[in-house]
Design an enzyme around this catalytic site. Structure first.
Site, PDB file in Angstrom:
ATOM      1  N   CYS A 111       0.857  -1.183   0.000  1.00 39.31           N
ATOM      2  CA  CYS A 111       0.000   0.000   0.000  1.00 39.31           C
ATOM      3  C   CYS A 111       0.893   1.232   0.000  1.00 39.31           C
ATOM      4  CB  CYS A 111      -0.917   0.003   1.218  1.00 39.31           C
ATOM      5  SG  CYS A 111      -1.931   1.490   1.350  1.00 39.31           S
TER       6      CYS A 111
ATOM      7  N   GLU B 171     -10.485  -0.134  -5.086  1.00 38.91           N
ATOM      8  CA  GLU B 171      -9.418  -0.949  -4.514  1.00 38.91           C
ATOM      9  C   GLU B 171      -9.904  -2.346  -4.150  1.00 38.91           C
ATOM     10  OE1 GLU B 171      -6.242   0.215  -1.978  1.00 38.91           O
ATOM     11  OE2 GLU B 171      -6.893   2.303  -1.965  1.00 38.91           O
TER      12      GLU B 171
ATOM     13  N   CYS C 153      -4.923   5.877  -3.924  1.00 37.45           N
ATOM     14  CA  CYS C 153      -4.196   4.598  -3.968  1.00 37.45           C
ATOM     15  C   CYS C 153      -2.801   4.876  -4.503  1.00 37.45           C
ATOM     16  CB  CYS C 153      -4.929   3.590  -4.851  1.00 37.45           C
ATOM     17  SG  CYS C 153      -4.071   1.996  -5.024  1.00 37.45           S
TER      18      CYS C 153
ATOM     19  N   GLY D 135      -1.697   2.428  -7.107  1.00 37.64           N
ATOM     20  CA  GLY D 135      -2.519   2.684  -8.287  1.00 37.64           C
ATOM     21  C   GLY D 135      -2.034   3.888  -9.069  1.00 37.64           C
TER      22      GLY D 135
ATOM     23  N   HIS E 227      -2.882  -4.452 -10.817  1.00 37.03           N
ATOM     24  CA  HIS E 227      -3.710  -3.308 -11.198  1.00 37.03           C
ATOM     25  C   HIS E 227      -4.233  -3.479 -12.614  1.00 37.03           C
ATOM     26  CE1 HIS E 227      -2.548  -0.744  -7.736  1.00 37.03           C
ATOM     27  NE2 HIS E 227      -1.441  -1.478  -7.786  1.00 37.03           N
TER      28      HIS E 227
END
Length: 263
Positions: free
Chosen positions: A69, A196, A205, A208, A147
């Site tokens: 994360c 997410e 994110c 992301g 992703h």
């Protein structure tokens, strides 16, 4: 149990220093609930590491464990420095997607911004999937976690809450996937919204944002070495990608409050 609520651009987690309990999935589901719990996108435990300065383990709001994360790791850096667990301004953090290096920007004894060496982002060729009778073009990207980046003409019309959850559980992604919808503003600015994996819509994110820039470079919308501003619902991250795929992310980390709950 004592915890600290922190966020990176609104991507909020409950941070606990110590070993992960056996009932962590149940605990994360309970405490993450917005109305009956503390309210968060999940929980992050900061633990001892044998190979880095610290180790982080991330649990989503649905109880599942995440590998990495980007917003969360910035808050880990702020947590351990501000609370006096380290006096280093360059840290290594063990994650399930490898060891990440953090550089802390300290002002008046507190961390405000954190720069993270996120490792390499790998953008694959454009993939076309059939979803609910529709054809969807996306770019699969790995940033240590999966992703799916979809470029749109107008972010306001992006099917975030309809297409996002369907793609998250699409058979093409057996382990699930984070879904990013991205509008190209210029070669140095992207507007991104995210669904997410395990948490749904979040304000930001970090991985992301990294994946989105890597995908944009693969489509020649952005360039290597450019400082690309990725504008999220919760604020802006600054992302740079080198020709070998190495990604650097810079953004803020914020403490919201300290809490205590009965287990």
């Amino acid at each position: 149990m004592k915890f600290t609520k922190m966020h990176g651009l609104g991507n909020d987690y409950l941070y606990v220093y110590g070993e992960v309990p056996e009932n962590v999935a149940e605990l994360s589901r309970k405490l993450s609930e917005r109305h009956f719990g503390a309210g968060s996108d999940g929980m992050i435990y900061i633990c001892h590491s044998n190979i880095a300065d610290f180790k982080m383990r991330i649990f989503n709001a649905d109880g599942s464990e995440a590998k990495m994360c980007g917003n969360g790791i910035r808050c880990v850096g702020k947590y351990v420095y501000d609370k006096g667990y380290t006096d280093k301004t360059t840290l290594t953090i063990e994650t399930l997607s490898g060891i990440k290096t953090l550089s802390l920007s300290v002002v008046s004894g507190k961390v405000h911004y954190v720069t993270v060496d996120m490792g390499k982002a790998i953008a694959e060729e454009t993939t076309t999937l059939s979803v609910n009778g529709q054809t969807v073009s996306l770019i699969p990207v790995s940033v240590g976690n999966p992703h799916a980046v979809i470029f749109v003409d107008d972010i306001a019309d992006a099917p975030l809450t309809t297409l996002g959850p369907v793609l998250e559980h699409h058979s093409f992604f057996p382990d699930g996937v984070n879904v990013e919808f991205v509008q190209v503003i210029s070669d140095t600015e992207l507007r991104m919204r995210v669904w997410e994996r395990g948490s749904g819509v979040t304000c930001a994110c970090g991985t992301g944002a990294c994946a989105s820039v890597a995908a944009a470079i693969s489509k020649k919308y952005c360039k290597y070495y450019n400082d690309v501003s990725v504008v999220l619902d919760g604020g802006t991250l600054h992302i740079t990608v080198a020709p070998d795929g190495t990604v650097t992310m810079r953004g803020p980390a914020t403490t919201v409050y300290e809490g205590e709950t009965e287990l």
